[in-house]
Design an enzyme around this catalytic site. Structure first.
Site, PDB file in Angstrom:
ATOM      1  N   MET A  30      24.628  -6.872 -24.884  1.00 43.61           N
ATOM      2  CA  MET A  30      23.760  -7.969 -25.311  1.00 43.61           C
ATOM      3  C   MET A  30      23.181  -7.685 -26.701  1.00 43.61           C
ATOM      4  O   MET A  30      22.252  -8.370 -27.137  1.00 43.61           O
ATOM      5  CB  MET A  30      22.637  -8.195 -24.302  1.00 43.61           C
ATOM      6  CG  MET A  30      23.179  -8.585 -22.923  1.00 43.61           C
ATOM      7  SD  MET A  30      22.021  -9.525 -21.935  1.00 43.61           S
ATOM      8  CE  MET A  30      20.637  -8.410 -21.844  1.00 43.61           C
ATOM      9  N   TYR A  32      21.523  -5.698 -30.175  1.00 49.54           N
ATOM     10  CA  TYR A  32      20.368  -4.910 -30.605  1.00 49.54           C
ATOM     11  C   TYR A  32      20.641  -3.438 -30.312  1.00 49.54           C
ATOM     12  O   TYR A  32      19.929  -2.772 -29.570  1.00 49.54           O
ATOM     13  CB  TYR A  32      19.067  -5.398 -29.940  1.00 49.54           C
ATOM     14  CG  TYR A  32      17.892  -5.223 -30.866  1.00 49.54           C
ATOM     15  CD1 TYR A  32      17.791  -5.989 -32.021  1.00 49.54           C
ATOM     16  CD2 TYR A  32      16.914  -4.270 -30.634  1.00 49.54           C
ATOM     17  CE1 TYR A  32      16.748  -5.816 -32.908  1.00 49.54           C
ATOM     18  CE2 TYR A  32      15.861  -4.087 -31.524  1.00 49.54           C
ATOM     19  CZ  TYR A  32      15.793  -4.870 -32.653  1.00 49.54           C
ATOM     20  OH  TYR A  32      14.756  -4.680 -33.530  1.00 49.54           O
ATOM     21  N   HIS A  34      21.479   0.441 -29.894  1.00 53.19           N
ATOM     22  CA  HIS A  34      20.832   1.745 -30.018  1.00 53.19           C
ATOM     23  C   HIS A  34      21.909   2.784 -29.712  1.00 53.19           C
ATOM     24  O   HIS A  34      23.081   2.441 -29.470  1.00 53.19           O
ATOM     25  CB  HIS A  34      19.633   1.841 -29.068  1.00 53.19           C
ATOM     26  CG  HIS A  34      19.932   1.452 -27.659  1.00 53.19           C
ATOM     27  ND1 HIS A  34      20.792   2.167 -26.865  1.00 53.19           N
ATOM     28  CD2 HIS A  34      19.522   0.400 -26.904  1.00 53.19           C
ATOM     29  CE1 HIS A  34      20.887   1.595 -25.685  1.00 53.19           C
ATOM     30  NE2 HIS A  34      20.127   0.518 -25.675  1.00 53.19           N
ATOM     31  N   HIS A  37      24.373   2.219 -26.736  1.00 52.77           N
ATOM     32  CA  HIS A  37      25.515   1.337 -27.006  1.00 52.77           C
ATOM     33  C   HIS A  37      26.579   2.064 -27.842  1.00 52.77           C
ATOM     34  O   HIS A  37      27.779   1.950 -27.586  1.00 52.77           O
ATOM     35  CB  HIS A  37      25.070   0.108 -27.806  1.00 52.77           C
ATOM     36  CG  HIS A  37      24.107  -0.795 -27.095  1.00 52.77           C
ATOM     37  ND1 HIS A  37      22.803  -0.940 -27.480  1.00 52.77           N
ATOM     38  CD2 HIS A  37      24.270  -1.626 -26.030  1.00 52.77           C
ATOM     39  CE1 HIS A  37      22.199  -1.816 -26.705  1.00 52.77           C
ATOM     40  NE2 HIS A  37      23.057  -2.257 -25.810  1.00 52.77           N
ATOM     41  N   GLN A  61      22.053 -14.593 -16.752  1.00 55.69           N
ATOM     42  CA  GLN A  61      21.559 -13.419 -16.036  1.00 55.69           C
ATOM     43  C   GLN A  61      20.052 -13.228 -16.188  1.00 55.69           C
ATOM     44  O   GLN A  61      19.502 -12.250 -15.705  1.00 55.69           O
ATOM     45  CB  GLN A  61      22.322 -12.156 -16.451  1.00 55.69           C
ATOM     46  CG  GLN A  61      22.048 -11.651 -17.846  1.00 55.69           C
ATOM     47  CD  GLN A  61      23.022 -10.553 -18.227  1.00 55.69           C
ATOM     48  OE1 GLN A  61      24.226 -10.770 -18.371  1.00 55.69           O
ATOM     49  NE2 GLN A  61      22.523  -9.335 -18.395  1.00 55.69           N
ATOM     50  N   GLN A 148      25.678   4.135 -17.447  1.00 56.89           N
ATOM     51  CA  GLN A 148      25.103   4.445 -16.126  1.00 56.89           C
ATOM     52  C   GLN A 148      23.619   4.109 -16.064  1.00 56.89           C
ATOM     53  O   GLN A 148      23.023   4.162 -14.997  1.00 56.89           O
ATOM     54  CB  GLN A 148      25.330   5.919 -15.801  1.00 56.89           C
ATOM     55  CG  GLN A 148      26.798   6.224 -15.553  1.00 56.89           C
ATOM     56  CD  GLN A 148      27.090   7.694 -15.427  1.00 56.89           C
ATOM     57  OE1 GLN A 148      26.233   8.541 -15.694  1.00 56.89           O
ATOM     58  NE2 GLN A 148      28.304   8.026 -15.035  1.00 56.89           N
ATOM     59  N   LYS A 149      23.029   3.757 -17.193  1.00 56.26           N
ATOM     60  CA  LYS A 149      21.633   3.313 -17.143  1.00 56.26           C
ATOM     61  C   LYS A 149      21.511   2.119 -16.202  1.00 56.26           C
ATOM     62  O   LYS A 149      20.557   2.015 -15.438  1.00 56.26           O
ATOM     63  CB  LYS A 149      21.151   2.937 -18.531  1.00 56.26           C
ATOM     64  CG  LYS A 149      19.818   2.249 -18.486  1.00 56.26           C
ATOM     65  CD  LYS A 149      19.107   2.347 -19.792  1.00 56.26           C
ATOM     66  CE  LYS A 149      17.866   1.497 -19.735  1.00 56.26           C
ATOM     67  NZ  LYS A 149      18.249   0.071 -19.689  1.00 56.26           N
ATOM     68  N   MET A 184      17.153   5.065 -23.488  1.00 56.94           N
ATOM     69  CA  MET A 184      17.186   4.072 -24.567  1.00 56.94           C
ATOM     70  C   MET A 184      17.447   2.689 -23.980  1.00 56.94           C
ATOM     71  O   MET A 184      18.224   2.533 -23.038  1.00 56.94           O
ATOM     72  CB  MET A 184      18.265   4.429 -25.576  1.00 56.94           C
ATOM     73  CG  MET A 184      17.877   5.642 -26.374  1.00 56.94           C
ATOM     74  SD  MET A 184      18.899   5.771 -27.837  1.00 56.94           S
ATOM     75  CE  MET A 184      18.262   7.306 -28.475  1.00 56.94           C
TER      76      MET A 184
END
Ligand code: AMP
Length: 286
Positions: A30, A32, A34, A37, A61, A148-149, A184
């Site tokens: 999505m 932005y 960090h 990503h 979502q 996995q976050k 993050m």
């Protein structure tokens, strides 16, 4: 790096790569960006001859009252970052291109959406499954890389891809953290300095739970109590949404913790809702 907004064009370019015999990888996001990503992009780059990143703040979502309008966006910065990581193609469609006004098809994986974020965000996983299915159908990549976050999302996408015979291998990658342990997230920008100072206690609480597991505690209620007490004391600005112990693949609560158990947390902290998790028997280094 090429940037495309049209789904048909994206699909055609991906097909060309497949027909050229290239291994292709998609990283759905999505935006932005960090370092989390970027780690997914780096992994995709190491595994594939062509790397695609999708950047789409998927409206379906987000529930009513959630942060769809406020979600941070910066396409130019994201495009520069993706290019610097060797991404070949950035797909950044408008919502109207992904959802026709009379779109009527949804994908649901109910068994994987019953608990954790599925409880407090009832439409969330239907939106995720639907958009990820669309992206995987458009790109038909050899690999798709997820963090996995969002462990529950990863488990759900894996099940969906298997159930629907999608021709894509789903890969999960470790959580990238700030130096103080905070996972993050694009949503960390919502935190005030005071909230940001307390936020690493989520990770600290999960590590404490892992220690108690290593010391022999197997009762989820007792482990939950350890975490709840830690957060109440060290994260007073936060309001836990859930503190759960589930099987890592089925995302169903466990009666007794074992090496397959995932401890998962969501905490509301000011304008943000932060999630994190840990495998109790995991040996990830700090
Ligand atoms: P998002 O843009 O937040 O939807 O995330 C896009 C992808 O990046 C998802 O697969 C996330 O799980 C992954 N991701 C987000 N944060 C992290 C992180 N801290 N470490 C690793 N992967 C992440």
């Amino acid at each position: 790096m090429r940037v495309v907004t049209d789904p048909g064009e994206f699909s055609a370019l991906c097909r060309q790569d497949r027909c050229a015999g290239l291994i292709t990888a998609l990283v759905p996001t999505m935006g932005y960006f960090h370092a989390g990503h970027l780690s997914l992009m780096d992994h995709a780059r190491s595994r594939a001859g062509r790397v695609y990143v999708s950047l789409f703040v998927n409206p379906t979502q987000f529930g009513p009252g959630e942060d769809l309008a406020a979600y941070p966006r910066d396409l130019d910065r994201d495009a520069a970052l993706a290019e610097s990581r060797g991404v070949d193609l950035l797909f950044a469609p408008e919502p109207g291109a992904m959802y026709a006004p009379d779109h009527a098809t949804v994908v649901q994986v109910p068994a994987l959406a019953e608990h954790l974020c599925g409880q407090s965000r009832p439409v969330h996983f239907q939106g995720v499954a639907t958009v990820v299915a669309k992206l995987l159908i458009l790109a038909a990549p050899s690999l798709a890389v997820f963090g996995q976050k969002d462990w529950q999302q990863l488990a759900l996408v894996r099940r969906m891809a298997r159930d629907l015979f999608l021709p894509t291998e789903i890969l999960g990658r470790p959580i990238v953290r700030e130096q103080d342990g905070l996972a993050m997230s694009s949503r960390n920008v919502y935190l005030t300095p005071e909230e940001r100072a307390q936020a690493p206690q989520i990770r600290a609480g999960l590590l404490l739970v892992r220690e108690r597991y290593a010391a022999g505690e197997r009762d989820p209620a007792a482990l939950r109590q350890v975490l709840a007490a830690h957060l109440a004391e060290r994260l007073p600005l936060g309001a836990p949404d859930y503190l759960e112990f589930v099987d890592r693949d089925s995302i169903q609560p466990v009666a007794a913790a074992d090496e397959r158990t995932l401890a998962a947390v969501a905490v509301r902290l000011g304008r943000a809702r932060l999630i994190d998790n840990i495998i109790l028997a995991g040996d990830e280094v700090e």
